[in-house]
Design a protein around this motif. Sequence first.
Motif, short mmCIF file in Angstrom:
data_model
loop_
_atom_site.label_atom_id
_atom_site.label_comp_id
_atom_site.label_asym_id
_atom_site.label_seq_id
_atom_site.Cartn_x
_atom_site.Cartn_y
_atom_site.Cartn_z
N MET A 38 39.66 46.71 41.00
CA MET A 38 39.99 45.22 41.52
C MET A 38 41.27 44.82 41.80
O MET A 38 41.66 43.86 42.19
CB MET A 38 39.23 44.46 40.52
CG MET A 38 37.57 44.37 40.66
SD MET A 38 37.04 43.30 41.81
CE MET A 38 37.54 41.65 41.14
N GLU A 39 42.34 45.63 41.25
CA GLU A 39 43.63 45.11 41.31
C GLU A 39 44.02 45.04 42.97
O GLU A 39 45.06 44.24 43.08
CB GLU A 39 44.67 46.21 40.64
CG GLU A 39 44.18 46.47 39.06
CD GLU A 39 43.16 47.62 38.93
OE1 GLU A 39 42.81 48.13 39.96
OE2 GLU A 39 42.75 47.77 38.07
N ASP A 40 43.45 45.84 43.60
CA ASP A 40 43.86 45.83 44.88
C ASP A 40 43.26 45.14 46.06
O ASP A 40 43.20 45.02 47.07
CB ASP A 40 43.82 47.44 45.58
CG ASP A 40 45.11 48.34 44.63
OD1 ASP A 40 46.08 47.58 44.26
OD2 ASP A 40 44.73 49.16 44.42
N VAL A 41 42.06 44.36 45.59
CA VAL A 41 41.26 43.61 46.53
C VAL A 41 41.76 42.19 46.61
O VAL A 41 42.37 41.58 45.80
CB VAL A 41 39.62 43.57 45.78
CG1 VAL A 41 39.17 45.07 45.62
CG2 VAL A 41 39.64 42.78 44.81
N PRO A 42 41.25 41.60 47.91
CA PRO A 42 41.64 40.09 47.98
C PRO A 42 41.02 39.23 47.09
O PRO A 42 39.97 39.55 46.50
CB PRO A 42 40.97 39.88 49.49
CG PRO A 42 40.94 41.29 49.99
CD PRO A 42 40.43 42.29 48.99
#
Length: 368
Positions: free
Chosen positions: A313-317
């Motif tokens: 989830m760290e890289d999702v909008p």
Amino acid sequence: MTTPPSLTSTLAAHIRGAIHAAGGWIAFDRFMTLALYTPGLGYYANDSRKFGWMPASGSDFVTAPELSPRFGQALARQVGQALQASGTREVWEFGAGSGALALQILEALPEIQRYTIVDLSGSLQARQRERLAAHADKVNWVSELPAQMTGVVVGNEVLDAMPVQLLARTDGAWYERGVAVVEEAFVWADQPTELRPPMEVEGEHDYLTEIHPQAQAFVATLADRLQAGAVFLLDYGFPEHEYYHPQRHMGTVMCHRGHLADADALQDVGEKDITAHVNFTGIALAGQDAGLQVLGYTSQARFLLNCGVLDGMEDVPLTERVMVQKLINEHEMGELFKVIGFVVDSAERPWSGWQGMGFAVGDRSHTL
């Protein structure tokens, strides 16, 4: 020029005919069946749009797969584990809605050989076929179950749409609440009954609640037909001791239209959904009595977290993060929605000692 009858007026006339044919009264489960499933007219059988994010889309409510593909991806991890453990390669989905969950599971699990959808709605089947066109070689639709089946069964918000019977305690006496007609309008009408809730409701106050014979019969049918595999059902509801709490005296039947809720199931038939919360203790007992083994029971939040819904989830909008939070936040879907799992236990493929990943932490089976 004569104005053609509306969907609601045509369906209402059909239901009034059924009430008159039955002698002037029908039980609420019969009314709910007619309101939701009358071919071409009932809410789930007509062409109106049901699923969507916002009222502007013409939709009435949103389900978890429409909020975020991570819902289906997380559930797919549990489905994949169960397919491997059971040695099966088919998934069965009941009430596939817009087809969003089917697409998410198929994209996550290329090892699935067949994905069978059981859905009585012709209009929803058409939407599903369009959405799942890329997987047409694997997906098929049936309107009834075969005598024997194998694989993993999934059902998201299926049990809550199964018709329920209403029981009302008034002045200390129990009645079954049904529907009659007065001057062409539907009205509530009670008849004495020997039916009772599965546990005693403390107190002497008036009390309205539901019993769920159709949902329990559905689980028993799955147990009878499923020769190898597992079942995962996700829905909103409670264990029995919470369901029949003395303070829950108005029952749980609700209607949904335009992303708003109301409690008047007798108005605007065919134009809104009618649902009731699930008694998960009754579902668990129905499965056990029919030969299934309860694999686990927990909140949707804990199930999804156990299945890795937050992985990466760290890289999702931010917008996607917000939607995932709706799936797991306690004050949104995370706590109200529950997940129950069953497995078929046999000498050829024993499940004893096997733990589904979705129930690895926070299993609440002991509360059922």
